[in-house]
Design a protein around this motif. Structure first.
Motif, PDB file in Angstrom:
ATOM      1  N   ALA B 177       0.825  -1.211   0.000  1.00  0.00           N
ATOM      2  CA  ALA B 177       0.000   0.000   0.000  1.00  0.00           C
ATOM      3  C   ALA B 177       0.861   1.263   0.000  1.00  0.00           C
ATOM      4  O   ALA B 177       0.350   2.358   0.196  1.00  0.00           O
ATOM      5  CB  ALA B 177      -0.941  -0.006   1.190  1.00  0.00           C
ATOM      6  N   GLY B 178       2.157   1.106  -0.245  1.00  0.00           N
ATOM      7  CA  GLY B 178       3.026   2.283  -0.344  1.00  0.00           C
ATOM      8  C   GLY B 178       3.536   2.758   1.000  1.00  0.00           C
ATOM      9  O   GLY B 178       3.072   2.315   2.049  1.00  0.00           O
ATOM     10  N   PRO B 179       4.495   3.680   0.978  1.00  0.00           N
ATOM     11  CA  PRO B 179       5.195   4.054   2.211  1.00  0.00           C
ATOM     12  C   PRO B 179       4.334   4.770   3.246  1.00  0.00           C
ATOM     13  O   PRO B 179       4.572   4.641   4.440  1.00  0.00           O
ATOM     14  CB  PRO B 179       6.321   4.967   1.724  1.00  0.00           C
ATOM     15  CG  PRO B 179       5.944   5.385   0.365  1.00  0.00           C
ATOM     16  CD  PRO B 179       5.051   4.328  -0.201  1.00  0.00           C
ATOM     17  N   ILE B 180       3.316   5.532   2.806  1.00  0.00           N
ATOM     18  CA  ILE B 180       2.504   6.250   3.803  1.00  0.00           C
ATOM     19  C   ILE B 180       1.647   5.251   4.572  1.00  0.00           C
ATOM     20  O   ILE B 180       1.354   5.430   5.746  1.00  0.00           O
ATOM     21  CB  ILE B 180       1.601   7.308   3.113  1.00  0.00           C
ATOM     22  CG1 ILE B 180       2.470   8.354   2.403  1.00  0.00           C
ATOM     23  CG2 ILE B 180       0.680   7.992   4.130  1.00  0.00           C
ATOM     24  CD1 ILE B 180       1.670   9.396   1.633  1.00  0.00           C
ATOM     25  N   LEU B 181       1.273   4.156   3.906  1.00  0.00           N
ATOM     26  CA  LEU B 181       0.335   3.208   4.495  1.00  0.00           C
ATOM     27  C   LEU B 181       1.018   1.945   5.017  1.00  0.00           C
ATOM     28  O   LEU B 181       0.454   0.854   4.972  1.00  0.00           O
ATOM     29  CB  LEU B 181      -0.766   2.884   3.481  1.00  0.00           C
ATOM     30  CG  LEU B 181      -1.609   4.117   3.089  1.00  0.00           C
ATOM     31  CD1 LEU B 181      -2.546   3.800   1.946  1.00  0.00           C
ATOM     32  CD2 LEU B 181      -2.396   4.619   4.289  1.00  0.00           C
ATOM     33  N   GLY B 182       2.254   2.100   5.478  1.00  0.00           N
ATOM     34  CA  GLY B 182       2.839   1.063   6.309  1.00  0.00           C
ATOM     35  C   GLY B 182       3.571  -0.085   5.633  1.00  0.00           C
ATOM     36  O   GLY B 182       3.607  -1.178   6.195  1.00  0.00           O
ATOM     37  N   ASP B 183       4.197   0.141   4.469  1.00  0.00           N
ATOM     38  CA  ASP B 183       5.052  -0.905   3.895  1.00  0.00           C
ATOM     39  C   ASP B 183       6.415  -0.839   4.577  1.00  0.00           C
ATOM     40  O   ASP B 183       7.442  -0.541   3.961  1.00  0.00           O
ATOM     41  CB  ASP B 183       5.200  -0.701   2.380  1.00  0.00           C
ATOM     42  CG  ASP B 183       3.931  -1.029   1.644  1.00  0.00           C
ATOM     43  OD1 ASP B 183       2.960  -1.460   2.292  1.00  0.00           O
ATOM     44  OD2 ASP B 183       3.916  -0.864   0.420  1.00  0.00           O
TER      45      ASP B 183
END
Lengths: 356, 356
Positions: B177-183
């Motif tokens: 889910a990309g860096p903002i959403l916790g990868d």
């Protein structure tokens, strides 16, 4: 006085001759990404008496964004010049009455930043005007200490920074490096953790949370998958930070995931302050010394039952019982003006010493 | 065959008559942000015999970015069409020889995404050609399982995703889910934590770390303050993720902060896989069942002594002893071709059943 650029901004000085009694004024500016505020205060002659309460305000003017990273340097400067002219016009004054200007803007981190902006201000004002340029955190501190540069300020809005000063002029800061570089207790940090918690609950990495229904409802989305599109459609940090009140509501309603996010945020914000206090020795050698802690920004405002600001103070006071929390009664633009007043006072004291 | 857009891409089909023996070919494409690979394989008639090793490759063509989020839909499609034409030309073949195409691209998350791309491919190829569009993670899985959609793939490069399939066609994913959403276990996540650790050591919130000198040296910066400008000057996640080898080196040299960042990353990556395995029941009811775990991406490649991939496998195997880790010997574009081959095989089996 020289001929200046943007002549029309200052046309009122010719068109409407100012009826002045020779009183001098101070301008205080708080320049941010959302808006820019300029206040005009009378110059209060120096004395040992406390400042009048409430402070006498001659005028207040508001303009849009003056962050040069957002709108470019030319537009930012035009906004700043216009808002100063507006404040002077409203106060029935003009540039010849100004004795000091303090401009507090974000992004002032090095003496070179200050010098660049002072040189630009120098073109606008007569040469005797004292010009001060500061990071906006410094004006926020001064808004709580009434112009005295001593203690620590914690700002937690979309971003977060802690900034401290000792009475002998040393300074230190912590955080304020933006979301990629660990401003974890900020409004953006809290909300990004909440969004992450929804994704993790959805894909099985994390526990169920009330945040899922609360935030999806608020954003009018029907599935956590749609959060991905929503998040990356607009990279504005403020848009994400605006979800903080939902996280607080969920925590107040007993949601454990939200509660843990807020507890983490409290720890992070307290850690920033403790790092500054420690480095500057603000609490004295025995750790019991008293120092002002000015608290500013939406995240620290009283949030009904779950009060992040109160928890931050509790956490800091455990280590430093001399912490004196202050929630400023005046806005940062007034802090900037008080800062200018304080600088002027120190300079005149120095001159008085030389004269003796 | 219809008249197609971008006629010049396919001009070779008229200009250089193809000398074909009637053999059919399969195209496998792996389309990513950095590059796009298309391979052309002969169609191997179905049998119960294992696939030949090494797999017979007719041609391989490489082009630039085909991520439509990066370069726009028109440029992305032109790149994909050109790389397919190049692969066919190199293989001495043309579109009339193609029996199946599998296009694996990131961002394919819903049936509507697949449909949109299949419709576009339908305009390029004769109507009998089988067209398959998949998320790039599916091709990565197939590159390890030689085309069989069973098991779990963990990709950890700049970003990270875990994707799993059961033999009866159920699927599940975690992270991605990309860096903002916790990868958080991704290359970007590791490097962003390392940069944050430098800022925290600098402002007193965190312990001293070897990362400071190692990363500042590598970036030719003289102070942690300069990291802020470096970080936000270019928002590319890949540029930050490229710092992972430095974090690994520091951990190998005994730096505790780096070591903890890598241990966190291992936990996060393992958690993604466990969430997928759990939801799909890949390990059977007793938790002891065997399933393939395909490991792909720079973060999981053998990193000398501190081997993130090995630690992730150890962590997963503790919960699921039937985990069979596979590091693919072929690239994802070949995985895509094997996927097409596998789909074709299933369809022909179904037809054979109907005929009985």
């Amino acid at each position: 006085m020289k001929r200046y650029r943007n002549g029309e901004i200052w046309d009122f000085e010719q068109e409407m001759p100012v009826t002045r009694d020779g009183a001098e004024v101070i301008l205080g500016l708080d320049g941010g990404t959302t808006s820019t505020v300029c206040i005009c205060m009378p110059f209060i002659p120096f004395s040992d008496a406390p400042l009048p309460d409430p402070l006498p305000l001659l005028a207040r003017a508001v303009a849009g964004c003056s962050n040069h990273n957002s709108v470019g340097e030319i537009a930012a400067r035009e906004t700043l010049e216009q808002v100063m002219a507006d404040a002077l016009l409203k106060s029935g004054s003009d540039r010849s009455a100004v004795c000091a200007v303090c401009l507090a803007v974000s992004g002032v981190n090095h003496p070179t930043d200050q010098e660049r902006i002072v040189n630009w201000l120098r073109d606008i004002f007569p040469s005797h005007v004292r010009l001060y340029v500061q990071n906006d955190a410094v004006a926020a501190l001064a808004s709580g200490t009434l112009g005295k540069l001593h203690g620590c300020v914690l700002i937690a809005g979309t971003g977060t920074i802690a900034y401290g000063f000792t009475e002998d002029g040393r300074e230190a800061r912590a955080a304020g490096a933006g979301p990629i570089l660990g401003d974890w207790g900020s409004g953006y940090g809290i909300a990004a953790q909440a969004l992450t918690a929804i994704i993790r609950a959805h894909d099985g990495r994390g526990p169920h949370t009330m945040l899922t229904s609360s935030i999806l409802d608020a954003l009018d989305l029907s599935s956590p998958d749609e959060l991905i599109g929503w998040t990356y459609a607009d990279p504005s940090w403020a848009r994400i930070a605006a979800l903080v009140p939902i996280v607080v509501s969920c925590a107040e309603a007993g949601d454990q995931v939200s509660n843990e996010i807020l507890i983490d945020s409290v720890q992070e914000l307290a850690l920033s302050v403790k790092a500054v206090v420690q480095r500057l020795g603000l609490c004295g050698k025995d750790g019991m010394g008293s120092f002002p802690l000015v608290m500013v920004g939406g995240v620290l405002e009283a949030n009904k039952r779950w009060d992040i600001g109160k928890e931050v103070i509790n956490c800091i006071s455990k280590d430093y019982p001399g912490t004196v929390p202050i929630r400023p009664k005046v806005e940062p633009a007034i802090g900037a003006a008080l800062l200018a007043w304080n600088f002027l006072m120190k300079e005149s004291q120095k001159e008085a010493c030389k004269g003796q």
